[in-house]
Write a protein that holds these residues in place. Structure first.
Motif, PDB file in Angstrom:
ATOM      1  N   MET A   1       0.848  -1.194   0.000  1.00 21.63           N
ATOM      2  CA  MET A   1       0.000   0.000   0.000  1.00 21.63           C
ATOM      3  C   MET A   1       0.887   1.248   0.000  1.00 21.63           C
ATOM      4  O   MET A   1       1.761   1.384   0.855  1.00 21.63           O
ATOM      5  CB  MET A   1      -0.860  -0.042   1.274  1.00 21.63           C
ATOM      6  N   LYS A   2       0.712   2.112  -0.995  1.00 25.57           N
ATOM      7  CA  LYS A   2       1.575   3.300  -1.096  1.00 25.57           C
ATOM      8  C   LYS A   2       0.854   4.497  -0.465  1.00 25.57           C
ATOM      9  O   LYS A   2      -0.058   5.075  -1.037  1.00 25.57           O
ATOM     10  CB  LYS A   2       1.893   3.564  -2.579  1.00 25.57           C
ATOM     11  N   VAL A   3       1.316   4.835   0.711  1.00 23.95           N
ATOM     12  CA  VAL A   3       0.695   5.940   1.450  1.00 23.95           C
ATOM     13  C   VAL A   3       1.380   7.246   1.047  1.00 23.95           C
ATOM     14  O   VAL A   3       2.606   7.305   0.975  1.00 23.95           O
ATOM     15  CB  VAL A   3       0.847   5.701   2.973  1.00 23.95           C
TER      16      VAL A   3
ATOM     17  N   ILE B   1      -3.599  -2.349  13.374  1.00 26.18           N
ATOM     18  CA  ILE B   1      -3.005  -2.035  12.069  1.00 26.18           C
ATOM     19  C   ILE B   1      -4.060  -2.168  10.959  1.00 26.18           C
ATOM     20  O   ILE B   1      -4.137  -1.331  10.059  1.00 26.18           O
ATOM     21  CB  ILE B   1      -1.767  -2.922  11.796  1.00 26.18           C
ATOM     22  N   ALA B   2      -4.901  -3.182  11.072  1.00 28.80           N
ATOM     23  CA  ALA B   2      -5.960  -3.356  10.068  1.00 28.80           C
ATOM     24  C   ALA B   2      -6.883  -2.129  10.097  1.00 28.80           C
ATOM     25  O   ALA B   2      -7.329  -1.634   9.062  1.00 28.80           O
ATOM     26  CB  ALA B   2      -6.752  -4.627  10.357  1.00 28.80           C
ATOM     27  N   TRP B   3      -7.117  -1.606  11.290  1.00 33.59           N
ATOM     28  CA  TRP B   3      -7.988  -0.427  11.457  1.00 33.59           C
ATOM     29  C   TRP B   3      -7.392   0.801  10.747  1.00 33.59           C
ATOM     30  O   TRP B   3      -8.067   1.480   9.993  1.00 33.59           O
ATOM     31  CB  TRP B   3      -8.170  -0.175  12.960  1.00 33.59           C
ATOM     32  N   ILE B   4      -6.090   1.047  10.967  1.00 36.11           N
ATOM     33  CA  ILE B   4      -5.485   2.249  10.361  1.00 36.11           C
ATOM     34  C   ILE B   4      -5.338   2.075   8.846  1.00 36.11           C
ATOM     35  O   ILE B   4      -5.502   3.026   8.080  1.00 36.11           O
ATOM     36  CB  ILE B   4      -4.135   2.643  11.040  1.00 36.11           C
ATOM     37  N   ARG B   5      -5.066   0.866   8.418  1.00 33.11           N
ATOM     38  CA  ARG B   5      -4.991   0.614   6.962  1.00 33.11           C
ATOM     39  C   ARG B   5      -6.338   0.940   6.324  1.00 33.11           C
ATOM     40  O   ARG B   5      -6.410   1.609   5.287  1.00 33.11           O
ATOM     41  CB  ARG B   5      -4.650  -0.852   6.676  1.00 33.11           C
ATOM     42  N   GLY B   6      -7.401   0.470   6.972  1.00 27.45           N
ATOM     43  CA  GLY B   6      -8.744   0.708   6.455  1.00 27.45           C
ATOM     44  C   GLY B   6      -9.048   2.199   6.402  1.00 27.45           C
ATOM     45  O   GLY B   6      -9.596   2.719   5.427  1.00 27.45           O
ATOM     46  N   LEU B   7      -8.642   2.883   7.459  1.00 28.01           N
ATOM     47  CA  LEU B   7      -8.908   4.322   7.542  1.00 28.01           C
ATOM     48  C   LEU B   7      -8.186   5.076   6.415  1.00 28.01           C
ATOM     49  O   LEU B   7      -8.764   5.914   5.724  1.00 28.01           O
ATOM     50  CB  LEU B   7      -8.418   4.806   8.909  1.00 28.01           C
ATOM     51  N   ILE B   8      -6.902   4.730   6.215  1.00 28.55           N
ATOM     52  CA  ILE B   8      -6.103   5.413   5.188  1.00 28.55           C
ATOM     53  C   ILE B   8      -6.601   5.049   3.784  1.00 28.55           C
ATOM     54  O   ILE B   8      -6.706   5.913   2.902  1.00 28.55           O
ATOM     55  CB  ILE B   8      -4.603   5.097   5.380  1.00 28.55           C
ATOM     56  N   GLN B   9      -6.950   3.784   3.600  1.00 31.29           N
ATOM     57  CA  GLN B   9      -7.475   3.372   2.288  1.00 31.29           C
ATOM     58  C   GLN B   9      -8.741   4.151   1.960  1.00 31.29           C
ATOM     59  O   GLN B   9      -8.909   4.651   0.848  1.00 31.29           O
ATOM     60  CB  GLN B   9      -7.772   1.868   2.299  1.00 31.29           C
TER      61      GLN B   9
ATOM     62  N   PHE C   1      -7.838   8.051   1.335  1.00 30.72           N
ATOM     63  CA  PHE C   1      -7.089   8.422   0.131  1.00 30.72           C
ATOM     64  C   PHE C   1      -7.481   7.602  -1.100  1.00 30.72           C
ATOM     65  O   PHE C   1      -6.876   7.758  -2.161  1.00 30.72           O
ATOM     66  CB  PHE C   1      -5.585   8.301   0.396  1.00 30.72           C
ATOM     67  N   GLY C   2      -8.439   6.722  -0.939  1.00 28.24           N
ATOM     68  CA  GLY C   2      -8.894   5.924  -2.074  1.00 28.24           C
ATOM     69  C   GLY C   2      -7.806   5.035  -2.650  1.00 28.24           C
ATOM     70  O   GLY C   2      -7.682   4.914  -3.874  1.00 28.24           O
ATOM     71  N   ILE C   3      -6.943   4.494  -1.775  1.00 24.55           N
ATOM     72  CA  ILE C   3      -5.872   3.623  -2.276  1.00 24.55           C
ATOM     73  C   ILE C   3      -6.078   2.209  -1.745  1.00 24.55           C
ATOM     74  O   ILE C   3      -6.790   2.007  -0.767  1.00 24.55           O
ATOM     75  CB  ILE C   3      -4.467   4.140  -1.841  1.00 24.55           C
ATOM     76  N   LEU C   4      -5.385   1.278  -2.352  1.00 23.54           N
ATOM     77  CA  LEU C   4      -5.504  -0.118  -1.900  1.00 23.54           C
ATOM     78  C   LEU C   4      -4.201  -0.614  -1.294  1.00 23.54           C
ATOM     79  O   LEU C   4      -3.149  -0.085  -1.527  1.00 23.54           O
ATOM     80  CB  LEU C   4      -5.902  -1.018  -3.075  1.00 23.54           C
TER      81      LEU C   4
END
Ligand code: DC
Length: 226
Positions: free
Chosen positions: A1-3, A212-220, A223-226
């Motif tokens: 995932m590219k943040v 970590i799954a929570w923050i990944r979900g939030l950022i995805q 920012f509309g990224i996968l």
């Protein structure tokens, strides 16, 4: 995932697991982790060693001028005062019990804020503290406010101390936690509070994998990224 090159602010009460979470985020997204509390602890150590704070927390006004000669920064092994690594010295119970009054002093906060903003200039950082999303980086793109029950937090702090070979009484650990919560959320300058645009994370019953799954979900989502 590219943040993207953003600032992630992680605030909350003590022993909610902010630093563990923030360090994991840094690893997961290849961000730089910055521990703002370490700088308040560094100022406290400095004040103690220069005898600018008494046992009953009276702060000598000479601390303000003395800060001009205080070089606090982060290195590979943690927090540094000039050439000296102070990572261990700033985690003692003595420093922990005097840091909240020090952190309530407006000129101390101005000193630390200036350093934090300088360190965070380039983005791609995750910083934990009490007022990162409200005062230090009010424009941070992602803000998290961490909570957990008092019992859970006291147990975590207790376990941490026991693991380090200390022998605290659970009641003392709980009392220290309550006292710090009170001072941190009632001080006049930059009290601990949730920023209006912060996402709350209560991790009383969560594993680190779930966090970590929570923050990944939030950022995805954000920012509309996968
Ligand atoms: O996160 P910590 O326990 O290392 O923080 C030490 C103290 O510093 C804590 O009592 C509150 C203060 N602090 C603060 O006032 N603002 C911050 N941004 C970070 C820490």
């Amino acid at each position: 995932m590219k943040v993207p090159d953003i600032i992630i602010a992680v605030d909350g009460y003590s022993s909610t697991g902010k630093s563990t979470f923030a360090k994991l985020i840094a690893k997961e997204f290849d961000f730089l982790y910055l521990d703002s509390g370490a700088l308040y602890r560094g100022v406290t150590l400095f004040a103690r060693e220069r005898k600018l704070i008494s046992a009953d927390n009276v702060i000598d006004p000479a601390l303000e001028g003395a800060l001009a000669s205080l070089d606090l920064h982060f290195g590979k092994e943690g927090t540094f005062m000039g050439e000296r690594c102070i990572e261990k010295d700033i985690r003692t119970l003595e420093v922990s019990s005097q840091v909240s009054p020090i952190a309530a002093v407006p000129y101390v906060r101005a000193f630390v804020d200036a350093k934090l903003r300088e360190f965070g200039e380039k983005g791609r950082i995750v910083m934990d503290g009490r007022d990162i999303g409200t005062t230090v980086f009010p424009d941070a793109q992602v803000k998290v406010f961490m909570t957990a029950s008092e019992q859970v937090r006291a147990q975590r702090r207790y376990d941490e101390m026991v693991a380090k070979g200390e022998t605290p009484a659970f009641e003392d650990v709980l009392a220290n936690l309550r006292e710090r919560d009170y001072i941190d959320s009632h001080r006049e300058t930059s009290p601990l509070r949730r920023a209006a645009d912060a996402f709350e994370l209560d991790n009383s019953d969560m594993s680190l994998t779930e966090e970590i799954a929570w923050i990944r979900g939030l950022i995805q989502g954000k920012f509309g990224i996968l």
